[in-house]
Structure formats: C-alpha cells, structure tokens
Design a protein around this motif. Structure first.
Motif, PDB file in Angstrom:
ATOM      1  N   PHE A  50       3.957  61.072   5.863  1.00  0.00           N
ATOM      2  CA  PHE A  50       4.026  62.388   5.224  1.00  0.00           C
ATOM      3  C   PHE A  50       3.377  63.498   6.057  1.00  0.00           C
ATOM      4  N   PHE A  51       2.990  63.184   7.298  1.00  0.00           N
ATOM      5  CA  PHE A  51       2.464  64.190   8.210  1.00  0.00           C
ATOM      6  C   PHE A  51       3.376  64.251   9.425  1.00  0.00           C
ATOM      7  N   ALA A  52       3.764  65.457   9.801  1.00  0.00           N
ATOM      8  CA  ALA A  52       4.757  65.613  10.871  1.00  0.00           C
ATOM      9  C   ALA A  52       4.247  65.179  12.232  1.00  0.00           C
ATOM     10  N   GLY A  53       2.930  65.117  12.409  1.00  0.00           N
ATOM     11  CA  GLY A  53       2.374  64.673  13.684  1.00  0.00           C
ATOM     12  C   GLY A  53       1.596  65.773  14.380  1.00  0.00           C
ATOM     13  N   GLY A  54       0.495  65.382  15.036  1.00  0.00           N
ATOM     14  CA  GLY A  54      -0.319  66.335  15.771  1.00  0.00           C
ATOM     15  C   GLY A  54       0.255  66.618  17.144  1.00  0.00           C
ATOM     16  N   THR A  55      -0.383  67.552  17.834  1.00  0.00           N
ATOM     17  CA  THR A  55       0.038  67.910  19.183  1.00  0.00           C
ATOM     18  C   THR A  55      -1.117  67.672  20.144  1.00  0.00           C
ATOM     19  N   GLY A  56      -0.794  67.292  21.352  1.00  0.00           N
ATOM     20  CA  GLY A  56      -1.833  67.023  22.337  1.00  0.00           C
ATOM     21  C   GLY A  56      -2.684  65.832  21.918  1.00  0.00           C
ATOM     22  N   TYR A  57      -3.924  65.798  22.416  1.00  0.00           N
ATOM     23  CA  TYR A  57      -4.792  64.657  22.162  1.00  0.00           C
ATOM     24  C   TYR A  57      -6.222  65.141  21.958  1.00  0.00           C
ATOM     25  N   ALA A  58      -6.940  64.440  21.072  1.00  0.00           N
ATOM     26  CA  ALA A  58      -8.356  64.742  20.846  1.00  0.00           C
ATOM     27  C   ALA A  58      -9.087  63.467  20.472  1.00  0.00           C
ATOM     28  N   GLU A  59     -10.337  63.370  20.892  1.00  0.00           N
ATOM     29  CA  GLU A  59     -11.215  62.263  20.533  1.00  0.00           C
ATOM     30  C   GLU A  59     -12.157  62.722  19.424  1.00  0.00           C
ATOM     31  N   LEU A  60     -12.566  61.781  18.552  1.00  0.00           N
ATOM     32  CA  LEU A  60     -13.410  62.123  17.409  1.00  0.00           C
ATOM     33  C   LEU A  60     -14.789  61.501  17.565  1.00  0.00           C
ATOM     34  N   ASP A  61     -15.814  62.306  17.362  1.00  0.00           N
ATOM     35  CA  ASP A  61     -17.200  61.857  17.464  1.00  0.00           C
ATOM     36  C   ASP A  61     -17.815  61.642  16.081  1.00  0.00           C
ATOM     37  N   TYR A  62     -17.710  62.639  15.207  1.00  0.00           N
ATOM     38  CA  TYR A  62     -18.336  62.520  13.883  1.00  0.00           C
ATOM     39  C   TYR A  62     -17.801  63.605  12.958  1.00  0.00           C
ATOM     40  N   LEU A  63     -18.071  63.448  11.652  1.00  0.00           N
ATOM     41  CA  LEU A  63     -17.949  64.512  10.660  1.00  0.00           C
ATOM     42  C   LEU A  63     -19.341  64.825  10.136  1.00  0.00           C
ATOM     43  N   GLN A  64     -19.623  66.097   9.938  1.00  0.00           N
ATOM     44  CA  GLN A  64     -20.880  66.527   9.315  1.00  0.00           C
ATOM     45  C   GLN A  64     -20.515  67.356   8.092  1.00  0.00           C
ATOM     46  N   LEU A  65     -21.039  66.963   6.918  1.00  0.00           N
ATOM     47  CA  LEU A  65     -20.754  67.679   5.679  1.00  0.00           C
ATOM     48  C   LEU A  65     -21.998  68.423   5.231  1.00  0.00           C
ATOM     49  N   ASN A  66     -21.909  69.751   5.181  1.00  0.00           N
ATOM     50  CA  ASN A  66     -23.049  70.599   4.826  1.00  0.00           C
ATOM     51  C   ASN A  66     -22.699  71.458   3.614  1.00  0.00           C
TER      52      ASN A  66
END
Length: 557
Positions: A541-557
């Motif tokens: 249900f998601f058309a797809g991202g573009t390019g590339y990215a690496e994920l380190d963390y999420l911070q919720l404030n």
C-alpha cells in the motif's frame, strides 16, 4: 510437538538493601555491562503456532513482547495439533503478526492433518507445494513471510520407504518452489535435534545441488539447554568446512514439555540462545495454539512466563556478556541501554540464596528486583512481585546484589539505572523489527549500530522496511526525530506509517556520506502505550521510496 505440564512455585522475598557486599552465598551470575556482543533483537521471543485466526491472543498481549519470528502453518492448513481444529494459517494471521512487528516462517508439511505426517505420493506433495506457493504469491498485502520451511523433523517424520531419501526430497521440493517463487528464502532441514553427521550429509547434498537453505533450522528439545553453544559452534565449523557462507540459525522449537512453562528454565534457554548468536528461536508447541505456547490465557491475560518475555521485550541497546557459574543451574541474559544507562538482567533456574554481580558501572544507582512464578499455562499472573528497590553506591566499578530464597522455577528481573532514570524516548533501529535490510555497526552511530541496505520496493516478498515498537506514556502528538545517513548526494525518501494508518513521506537530505548521520524531524500522533511505527523503502500500500537512506534511531519528544 505436544504433551502436558503445570507447576506453581513460591516467590522469593527479601528486604531492602544498603551498600552491596562483595560476595553473597551460593552461586553468582556475573554481568559485564561494558561488554556488548550484539544488538538487542529479542531473538528468542518467538513461538511455533503462536497465533490463531481472529486475533488470538490479543494484540495487547503481544506488543510488549517485541516478537521476532514465528513459525505458522501454511495457507490451507490441514494440521490438527493435539486434535484441535486446523488453525493458525500464516496468511490469515499475517495481519496480526504485521501489527505487532513479527516475521513468519511458513511450515509447509502442516498442510497434512496428522503428525507424524502421512505421506501420500510425490504427485500429491508437489501439487500441495504448488498450491501453497500460489496462494502466498496471490496474497500481495502480506510482506512478513521470512521463509518457507520445507519439512519438520525429517529424522522422524519423513517416510523414506514411500518418498525416498530425504535429502533428495529436499532438493526436489526446493527446485519445485523455485519454479514459482525465486525470492522467498527457504529454511531447513528442521531436524528434531543436532547431529553433526546427519547435518553434514544434508548440507553436502544441498551444496552440490545448489539448494543450500537460506536459513538453517534445527530444534533444541533434548530436555537441556546445556548443549546449545556446542551445537551452534559445531554447525559453524561444519558450514565453514563445506565452503558454505554463514547462514542465520533459527531454532524454531526449544524447551521440553516440563520446561516451556517454567520461567526459571526458560531464562536458562534464552541465555544460551542469545550467547550462541542465533538469529531467531521459537518456544516449542505442546498444547494449545494461539496462546504463544502458554504465555497467554483467556486471550488477554498473562501467565507467569509471559512476564519473563515482557522483561525481555523491555530490553534495549545491546546484549551484554553474562557468565554463569556452570552450564546448568543459574543463568541469565542482560542488556545495556547506553542512552538511559540502564542494565536489565533476567535470570533464574536456581534455588536458595545466590547473587548477581554487575560490572562496568559508576556512581550511585537505583536497583530494582522483581520475580515471576511458574504459574502454568492456565493461571493468570496480573503483575510480577517486587522484591526490593534500593540505592547502591558502586565500588570498584561494580555492585553485587544478593537474591535470597530463590525458587528454581521462578524467573527474576534486575534493573540497574541512574537514580534519575526515565522512560525510553530513543528507539534504536537495530533493536527494531528489520525486514530485508541489514543491521550494521559504526562508532559514529547511536549505540554503535544502525540499519542499512533498506533497498527494496515493489514486491511484498522483498520489500525493505523497519518496524519500531514504541511505548509512550500518553496520547498526544510527539515530535519524532529520525537519525539517518544518506550518501547518495541527493534527497532520498521513505514512507512513514504508524498503527496501520495512512502513509506519508519522509525526506532525507544528503549527509556527508554513508555512516555519517544527520537528523530530520516530523510529528506523529500516538496513543498511550504501545505503537508500531514503520519506515519503508517499500511496503504493501506504499508506492515506494526514492534513493536510499540508512536508519540510526527514532527519538520521541
């Protein structure tokens, strides 16, 4: 597969503590908070036939466990475990597994109603294989199938007289799957126990026929966890000697009938599975499906053993070294969250007065000790029992916490944290549920780890995404900061969705390079308690991202 057990034990109690003694009576489990050996992945938080149709058990009982990988029957399941009606069809339970961030391995021979399986003919089996694969391919909204498990316990359930040699049958079945599905990994051989000679023969044939499993499976049901390290080591040596690249190991059945519902014994199994470095492990199925193998009763209530897995689910950061006094008896597993400077230790399988020594500490710390009993699979335990909450002054980098009147059947949870400890706000990508991407390490990453190779979109069998199971104190809008790296030189995008809601897009401007991290922020409206946040290159249900990215963390404030 199936039988019976229920044990009830006393809960250990002792009073508040002051400065810790150097050594307590009995045995000592040593935890080195400074010796991380891999990211927290909750590898052993899985179950065979854990889920059943109609959301059994309830999501509220599953989210706190941070389930890793489940083993479920195939589409069109025929298996009647312990005489129960067929259930747990992987495609039908997939939406619930998806909601709680769990992957699934599909056990193909459970298309048969009986166990041991009753072979009919090769025409019958290959027709069933074709049907199972076709049904999975048609389920384009299902993206959490991690592998096809070709057979289960062939050392006892494969009918050699009627079907011929199992190794030849393995090759024939894998080749048949590959005529329709060249993407989904295959898992096996699924032996009931470790046997070096048997595995060597299997792997040699698989290597020679280009059908080496992508995921290697066997069971640890020998009524002892003591051999796990040696078994894994023997497999790694065998794999190397045959020139086969390292495969993830999935122990998709562990703990015998009189162990699986005993928290103290389970703590011992999880400790050894973690230290051995397995990629995943499932609680063995013995009784009722749709209960995570006895962790949940009445669909919504936790049993005593559930609390051990909840403590496991609370772990974040890195798994750290634990050293037991022996390979039997007292053992435990531990984590260190470098953001909160918090150590979690889960331990048990010993009676009397024992102790836990935690090294790699500094300053003054708050120490909380709690326990959970062996309640069996039909008795709910509404909460663990708090034994003590104390303040310790660290001496020579360590503290020793005595635990009096331990019950060997109970499990215990020790939390060591700063006196100003707070709830978790940073969620490391390498601790999350990672689908078709890789956990990687870097000294520049938060907690030393991140997720890269989030590359795939357009096919639910190979879509790349990361599911973060987060727990927040209140329902409101949170600012979500994402640590990321983008070495493409141009802006990249990923999809963002949470709790099954609508997709939006996150943009990642270029950073100085791969492994060089920056941040972007967005707002998310979360409900109180557990939420699942997905960042995806590709997903249903998601058309797809573009390019590339690496994920380190999420911070919720």
């Amino acid at each position: 597969m199936s039988r019976t057990l229920a044990l009830v034990s006393a809960i250990a109690v002792f009073g508040a503590l002051a400065v810790a003694p150097a050594q307590a009576a009995g045995h000592t489990l040593v935890v080195n908070a400074a010796a991380a050996f891999r990211p927290v992945t909750h590898a052993a938080a899985g179950g065979l036939y854990a889920l059943a149709e109609n959301s059994r058990p309830a999501d509220s009982t599953l989210l706190p466990l941070k389930l890793n990988t489940l083993t479920q029957p195939p589409p069109g399941v025929g298996q009647k475990p312990n005489g129960q009606p067929p259930g747990g069809d992987a495609l039908l339970v997939a939406p619930q597994a998806d909601r709680v961030g769990a992957a699934q391995v599909i056990r193909m021979p459970d298309i048969y109603p009986d166990f041991p399986y009753k072979w009919v003919s090769w025409d019958d089996w290959l027709s069933k294989v074709d049907t199972m694969v076709s049904r999975r391919l048609a389920a384009t909204s299902v993206s959490n199938v991690a592998a096809w498990e070709i057979w289960n316990e062939p050392d006892g359930t494969w009918n050699t007289a009627a079907a011929g040699d199992f190794n030849t049958g393995w090759t024939r079945t894998v080749q048949r799957i590959r005529t329709r599905d060249t993407v989904t990994p295959v898992a096996g051989p699924g032996y009931s126990s470790w046997n070096t000679d048997r595995m060597r023969t299997f792997l040699t044939n698989a290597r020679n026929t280009n059908t080496v499993p992508d995921v290697v499976v066997w069971h640890e049901l020998g009524h002892s966890s003591a051999s796990i390290a040696a078994d894994v080591s023997a497999y790694r040596a065998l794999e190397s000697s045959l020139g086969i690249g390292a495969r993830p190991i999935f122990i998709n059945e562990y703990a015998w009938t009189d162990e699986v519902d005993v928290p103290g014994r389970v703590a011992n199994y999880v400790s050894k599975l973690e230290r051995a470095g397995v990629a995943g492990a499932d609680r063995a199925f013995w009784y009722e499906y749709g209960t995570v193998n006895g962790l949940v009763v009445n669909n919504t209530q936790p049993t005593g053993t559930w609390w051990l897995y909840k403590w496991y689910g609370d772990m974040a950061g890195s798994m750290v070294t634990t050293t037991p006094p022996a390979q039997t008896g007292l053992d435990g597993f531990a984590s260190y969250d470098s953001t909160r400077k918090r150590v979690d230790v889960v331990f048990g399988d010993e009676s009397g007065t024992n102790s836990v020594r935690v090294t790699g500490l500094s300053g003054t710390v708050r120490v909380t000790l709690e326990s959970t009993p062996s309640s069996g699979r039909f008795t709910a335990v509404t909460a663990p029992t708090t034994i003590s909450t104390s303040t310790y002054t660290v001496s020579n980098g360590q503290i020793t916490v005595p635990v009096a009147n331990m019950s060997a059947t109970s499990a215990y949870h020790l939390v060591v944290e700063p006196t100003s400890g707070t709830y978790q706000q940073r969620f490391e990508a390498e601790n999350a549920s990672v689908f078709r991407a890789q956990r990687l390490s870097s000294g520049s990453a938060s907690n030393g780890g991140y997720v890269g190779r989030i590359d795939n979109s357009g096919d639910p069998r190979s879509d790349s995404y990361v599911d973060f199971v987060v727990n927040v104190p209140s329902a409101r809008a949170y600012t979500m900061t994402i640590g990321y790296a983008n070495g493409t030189g141009a802006t990249s995008t990923q999809g963002l969705a949470y709790n099954g809601g609508a997709w939006s897009t996150v943009s990642y401007p270029p950073t100085a390079g791969w492994g060089s991290f920056g941040t972007v922020s967005t707002s998310v409206s979360l409900h109180a308690g557990y939420n699942v946040i997905r960042l995806a290159k590709g997903a249903p249900f998601f058309a797809g991202g573009t390019g590339y990215a690496e994920l380190d963390y999420l911070q919720l404030n």
